[in-house]
Enzyme design. Structure first.
Site, PDB file in Angstrom:
ATOM      1  N   GLY A  53      -4.058  73.030   7.023  1.00  0.00           N
ATOM      2  CA  GLY A  53      -4.819  71.989   7.709  1.00  0.00           C
ATOM      3  C   GLY A  53      -4.303  71.606   9.094  1.00  0.00           C
ATOM      4  N   TRP A  55      -5.084  72.912  12.003  1.00  0.00           N
ATOM      5  CA  TRP A  55      -6.187  72.859  12.982  1.00  0.00           C
ATOM      6  C   TRP A  55      -7.020  71.603  12.739  1.00  0.00           C
ATOM      7  CZ3 TRP A  55      -8.849  78.008  14.803  1.00  0.00           C
ATOM      8  CH2 TRP A  55      -7.876  78.848  15.350  1.00  0.00           C
ATOM      9  N   ASP A 127     -11.659  75.870   2.759  1.00  0.00           N
ATOM     10  CA  ASP A 127     -10.691  76.929   2.435  1.00  0.00           C
ATOM     11  C   ASP A 127     -10.783  77.250   0.948  1.00  0.00           C
ATOM     12  OD1 ASP A 127      -7.962  78.008   4.089  1.00  0.00           O
ATOM     13  OD2 ASP A 127      -7.927  78.321   1.925  1.00  0.00           O
ATOM     14  N   ASP A 143     -15.485  79.506  -0.717  1.00  0.00           N
ATOM     15  CA  ASP A 143     -15.270  80.837  -0.162  1.00  0.00           C
ATOM     16  C   ASP A 143     -16.244  81.032   1.002  1.00  0.00           C
ATOM     17  OD1 ASP A 143     -15.175  83.520   0.374  1.00  0.00           O
ATOM     18  OD2 ASP A 143     -15.242  84.151  -1.722  1.00  0.00           O
ATOM     19  N   ASP A 180      -9.776  80.426  11.417  1.00  0.00           N
ATOM     20  CA  ASP A 180      -8.429  80.998  11.545  1.00  0.00           C
ATOM     21  C   ASP A 180      -8.148  81.850  10.312  1.00  0.00           C
ATOM     22  OD1 ASP A 180      -5.909  81.372  12.651  1.00  0.00           O
ATOM     23  OD2 ASP A 180      -5.069  79.551  11.775  1.00  0.00           O
ATOM     24  N   LYS A 220     -10.142  83.929  14.726  1.00  0.00           N
ATOM     25  CA  LYS A 220      -9.010  84.854  14.811  1.00  0.00           C
ATOM     26  C   LYS A 220      -9.512  86.286  14.639  1.00  0.00           C
ATOM     27  CE  LYS A 220      -5.560  84.472  11.725  1.00  0.00           C
ATOM     28  NZ  LYS A 220      -4.343  83.671  11.610  1.00  0.00           N
TER      29      LYS A 220
HETATM   30  N1  SAM Z   1      -5.841  77.228  10.425  1.00  0.00           N
HETATM   31  C1  SAM Z   1      -4.972  76.925   9.295  1.00  0.00           C
HETATM   32  C2  SAM Z   1      -4.047  75.816   9.713  1.00  0.00           C
HETATM   33  O1  SAM Z   1      -3.988  75.544  10.903  1.00  0.00           O
HETATM   34  O2  SAM Z   1      -3.399  75.212   8.857  1.00  0.00           O
HETATM   35  C3  SAM Z   1      -4.226  78.126   8.825  1.00  0.00           C
HETATM   36  C4  SAM Z   1      -5.121  79.138   8.183  1.00  0.00           C
HETATM   37  S1  SAM Z   1      -4.276  80.378   7.298  1.00  0.00           S
HETATM   38  C5  SAM Z   1      -3.646  81.368   8.581  1.00  0.00           C
HETATM   39  C6  SAM Z   1      -5.554  81.386   6.668  1.00  0.00           C
HETATM   40  C7  SAM Z   1      -6.356  80.742   5.564  1.00  0.00           C
HETATM   41  O3  SAM Z   1      -7.490  81.557   5.296  1.00  0.00           O
HETATM   42  C8  SAM Z   1      -5.630  80.620   4.218  1.00  0.00           C
HETATM   43  O4  SAM Z   1      -5.436  79.278   3.903  1.00  0.00           O
HETATM   44  C9  SAM Z   1      -6.586  81.282   3.219  1.00  0.00           C
HETATM   45  O5  SAM Z   1      -6.685  80.600   1.991  1.00  0.00           O
HETATM   46  C10 SAM Z   1      -7.894  81.227   3.981  1.00  0.00           C
HETATM   47  N2  SAM Z   1      -8.909  82.158   3.490  1.00  0.00           N
HETATM   48  C11 SAM Z   1      -8.773  83.498   3.303  1.00  0.00           C
HETATM   49  N3  SAM Z   1      -9.915  83.999   2.804  1.00  0.00           N
HETATM   50  C12 SAM Z   1     -10.800  82.967   2.686  1.00  0.00           C
HETATM   51  C13 SAM Z   1     -12.145  82.859   2.229  1.00  0.00           C
HETATM   52  N4  SAM Z   1     -12.821  83.937   1.798  1.00  0.00           N
HETATM   53  N5  SAM Z   1     -12.744  81.641   2.231  1.00  0.00           N
HETATM   54  C14 SAM Z   1     -12.064  80.554   2.641  1.00  0.00           C
HETATM   55  N6  SAM Z   1     -10.789  80.594   3.089  1.00  0.00           N
HETATM   56  C15 SAM Z   1     -10.157  81.781   3.121  1.00  0.00           C
END
Ligand code: SAM
Length: 388
Positions: A53, A55, A127, A143, A180, A220
């Site tokens: 969280g 962002w 997320d 998702d 992200d 990203k």
């Molecule tokens: N932007 C976040 C922050 O600032 O705290 C960090 C994000 S982290 C790099 C990537 C996130 O993508 C993970 O928490 C992961 O659970 C989520 N993610 C991956 N596949 C996903 C999906 N299909 N649906 C939702 N979230 C997903």
């Protein structure tokens, strides 16, 4: 983000804990905003793949609390910290022991700024993992690759939203979509790139369904083969498409961010949840035609057919006007952002002997490894229950 020797190695990691960010990624968004002024005039924001969280924290602090981490405050803060590092900038890993010291006693000035948002602000963070509550943020556990997530999101933005009766304009209320997203890395390069691209397409498709004309999309990307085709596709929808690398994103990583400004979809384009971008139709080209690079790229790219036709026309035109077909891709401009005097995320900094590592701001509530740890504990530890 835990408590580890990364404190020593990575200035942004340490700084994030000192400033109360849940992850160092916060600096990436702050540096992107610094370059592209992402938040001015926005009131509806969607933060995809948002856990833990950081962002969303940036969004909450800038758009709801009206704090600024913009050019002046951010740069002041950076120079303050740099002065505390005995006047030397970061050292590459090989030079770390001869490097500068970095104090842990930092000030974190925040300036309360004029309201950059536009009226009543709504922010939805999504997320797969649960996100601990944040002021002013609606969090959804969903998702982003699932079509049911879009109506869920629209309902979160507007409780009166009714998918059955929603008009096109009423269902496009969003000013800014951020993503992200990153999959759990397997270490198999091709697989990781593939899953990442699927996440990106899911985010883009969702953005196409909810963005207002003039809206912005930031996601990203992992820079890899055929990424130019993606840029060409994005350019169809947005007036300005730029690849950005914030200084807080390690130069050694293939990670970058695609910043798409001024959403202007082609007149005939209808975003579709049933046939989302990245799934289903290919361009439908005859196999013989697929021999050339442009057609081959497009035929192999699962893009929605209406868009595919426009993209292909564009690419063919470019190809036919040149001698070599492979030069027909549109190349997005690249911008390195974040002040050059800011910390180098690939450098290591030597900390004072009395430096105390800080606790994480927000330990993961349901990390993927939790069940594995429970199972290991139940089995009597790493080596199992031993009987003699
Ligand atoms: N932007 C976040 C922050 O600032 O705290 C960090 C994000 S982290 C790099 C990537 C996130 O993508 C993970 O928490 C992961 O659970 C989520 N993610 C991956 N596949 C996903 C999906 N299909 N649906 C939702 N979230 C997903």
């Amino acid at each position: 983000m835990g408590k580890s020797s990364k404190d020593k190695r990575d200035a942004y990691y340490r700084l994030a804990k000192e400033q109360g960010w849940r992850a160092r990624s916060a600096f990436k968004l702050l540096q992107l905003d610094e370059e592209f002024d992402l938040f001015t005039g926005v009131s509806r924001v969607v933060d995809l793949c948002a856990a833990p969280g950081s962002w969303s924290q940036v969004l909450s602090r800038v758009l709801i609390k009206h704090e600024t981490f913009g050019r002046t405050a951010w740069q002041n803060q950076e120079s303050l910290l740099r002065q505390q590092m005995l006047g030397v900038t970061g050292q590459r890993d090989s030079q770390v022991d001869a490097g500068a010291e970095m104090t842990s006693k930092t000030e974190t000035p925040t300036i309360v700024a004029a309201d950059r948002s536009k009226g009543d602000v709504k922010i939805v963070a999504i997320d797969l993992q649960p996100i601990s509550p944040l002021p002013g943020i609606v969090t959804l556990r969903a998702d982003i690759t699932h079509p049911a997530t879009v109506p869920l999101l629209l309902k979160a933005l507007d409780p009166d939203y009714d998918a059955a009766t929603a008009s096109k304009s009423a269902s496009n209320p969003v000013d800014l979509v951020l993503s992200d997203g990153a999959p759990d890395v397997t270490g198999l390069h091709d697989l990781d790139m593939y899953v990442q691209s699927q996440l990106l397409f899911a985010a883009l498709n969702l953005a196409l369904c909810v963005l207002k004309p003039g809206g912005k999309f930031v996601a990203k990307i992992f820079r890899g083969r055929n990424v130019d085709l993606l840029f060409a596709q994005l350019k169809l929808f947005f007036t300005r498409v730029v690849v950005a690398k914030p200084r807080s994103s390690r130069a050694s990583s293939v990670e970058a961010f695609i910043v798409c400004l001024d959403f202007r979809p082609p007149a005939a384009f209808q975003a579709s949840l049933e046939r989302p971008l990245g799934v289903g139709d290919t361009a439908g080209l005859a196999p013989a035609k697929a021999a050339v690079d442009v057609d081959g790229l497009a035929a192999g790219s699962p893009i929605v057919s209406e868009v595919a036709e426009v993209v292909l026309e564009d690419l063919r035109e470019a190809r036919d006007s040149r001698s070599t077909p492979t030069t027909s891709r549109w190349i997005a401009p690249f911008v390195a952002c974040g002040d050059l005097s800011a910390f180098d995320s690939d450098a290591s900094y030597k900390l004072p002997d009395d430096y105390v590592s800080l606790d994480p701001i927000q330990p993961p509530t349901a990390p993927p490894y939790k069940r594995a740890l429970e199972m290991r504990k139940a089995a009597g530890g790493a080596y199992g229950k031993t009987t003699v």
